[in-house]
Design a protein around this motif. Sequence first.
Motif, PDB file in Angstrom:
ATOM      1  N   LEU A 120       1.124  -0.730   0.452  1.00 26.38           N
ATOM      2  CA  LEU A 120      -0.440  -0.022  -0.495  1.00 26.38           C
ATOM      3  C   LEU A 120       1.023   1.398  -0.198  1.00 26.38           C
ATOM      4  O   LEU A 120       0.417   2.351  -0.628  1.00 26.38           O
ATOM      5  CB  LEU A 120      -0.888   0.020   1.481  1.00 26.38           C
ATOM      6  CG  LEU A 120      -1.301   0.994   2.101  1.00 26.38           C
ATOM      7  CD1 LEU A 120      -3.249   0.875   0.351  1.00 26.38           C
ATOM      8  CD2 LEU A 120      -2.668   1.292   3.003  1.00 26.38           C
ATOM      9  N   GLU A 121       1.875   1.097   0.722  1.00 24.87           N
ATOM     10  CA  GLU A 121       2.386   2.451   0.605  1.00 24.87           C
ATOM     11  C   GLU A 121       3.560   2.566  -0.810  1.00 24.87           C
ATOM     12  O   GLU A 121       3.579   3.582  -1.254  1.00 24.87           O
ATOM     13  CB  GLU A 121       4.057   2.092   1.955  1.00 24.87           C
ATOM     14  CG  GLU A 121       4.842   3.736   1.738  1.00 24.87           C
ATOM     15  CD  GLU A 121       6.424   3.053   2.839  1.00 24.87           C
ATOM     16  OE1 GLU A 121       6.623   3.919   3.088  1.00 24.87           O
ATOM     17  OE2 GLU A 121       5.935   2.270   3.551  1.00 24.87           O
ATOM     18  N   GLU A 122       3.753   1.562  -1.105  1.00 27.26           N
ATOM     19  CA  GLU A 122       4.473   1.179  -2.373  1.00 27.26           C
ATOM     20  C   GLU A 122       3.348   2.236  -3.618  1.00 27.26           C
ATOM     21  O   GLU A 122       3.402   2.774  -4.677  1.00 27.26           O
ATOM     22  CB  GLU A 122       4.776  -0.151  -3.338  1.00 27.26           C
ATOM     23  CG  GLU A 122       5.985  -0.458  -2.651  1.00 27.26           C
ATOM     24  CD  GLU A 122       6.560  -1.660  -2.832  1.00 27.26           C
ATOM     25  OE1 GLU A 122       5.907  -1.940  -3.365  1.00 27.26           O
ATOM     26  OE2 GLU A 122       7.547  -2.112  -2.694  1.00 27.26           O
TER      27      GLU A 122
ATOM     28  N   ASN B   9       0.019   6.667  -8.980  1.00 26.11           N
ATOM     29  CA  ASN B   9      -0.549   5.879  -9.722  1.00 26.11           C
ATOM     30  C   ASN B   9      -1.819   5.143  -9.317  1.00 26.11           C
ATOM     31  O   ASN B   9      -2.436   5.009 -10.606  1.00 26.11           O
ATOM     32  CB  ASN B   9       0.011   4.941 -10.781  1.00 26.11           C
ATOM     33  CG  ASN B   9       0.949   5.966 -11.499  1.00 26.11           C
ATOM     34  OD1 ASN B   9       1.300   7.326 -12.040  1.00 26.11           O
ATOM     35  ND2 ASN B   9       2.108   5.015 -11.785  1.00 26.11           N
ATOM     36  N   PHE B  10      -2.341   5.212  -8.042  1.00 24.39           N
ATOM     37  CA  PHE B  10      -3.247   4.687  -8.414  1.00 24.39           C
ATOM     38  C   PHE B  10      -4.679   5.331  -7.251  1.00 24.39           C
ATOM     39  O   PHE B  10      -3.707   5.870  -6.530  1.00 24.39           O
ATOM     40  CB  PHE B  10      -3.254   3.005  -7.309  1.00 24.39           C
ATOM     41  CG  PHE B  10      -2.069   2.014  -7.628  1.00 24.39           C
ATOM     42  CD1 PHE B  10      -2.702   1.096  -8.454  1.00 24.39           C
ATOM     43  CD2 PHE B  10      -0.914   2.420  -7.232  1.00 24.39           C
ATOM     44  CE1 PHE B  10      -2.056   0.133  -8.700  1.00 24.39           C
ATOM     45  CE2 PHE B  10      -0.475   0.694  -8.458  1.00 24.39           C
ATOM     46  CZ  PHE B  10      -0.500  -0.158  -9.071  1.00 24.39           C
ATOM     47  N   THR B  11      -5.734   4.776  -7.529  1.00 24.26           N
ATOM     48  CA  THR B  11      -6.789   5.440  -6.220  1.00 24.26           C
ATOM     49  C   THR B  11      -7.560   4.204  -5.272  1.00 24.26           C
ATOM     50  O   THR B  11      -6.546   3.249  -5.569  1.00 24.26           O
ATOM     51  CB  THR B  11      -7.959   5.689  -7.398  1.00 24.26           C
ATOM     52  OG1 THR B  11      -9.334   4.345  -7.960  1.00 24.26           O
ATOM     53  CG2 THR B  11      -7.744   6.547  -8.612  1.00 24.26           C
TER      54      THR B  11
END
Length: 85
Positions: A24-26, A32-34
């Motif tokens: 999740l941290e990455e 780039n992620f919602t």
Amino acid sequence: MTVINYTTAKRTFKHLTDIQRGRLEEMAKSGNFTQAKMAKELNVSQSTISRELKRGRTRQMSTKRTYYDRYLADAGARAYRENRQ
């Protein structure tokens, strides 16, 4: 005659593991992620992601002496353990 019709499913709650927090941290760092994509990737609900990002958010200072917020998995795990006690 008794007929039992249940319309609700039994709830299944999931806690994030340290590995999931690291992923999740990455994802949060890449930008780039919602939250919906993060939830689907980690196979948890979107509200879990929202709460975890809120729990692990820390204020950092850049080299230009400006502040910014960032999610850190260690901070999220520490807050999780403190809240469980």
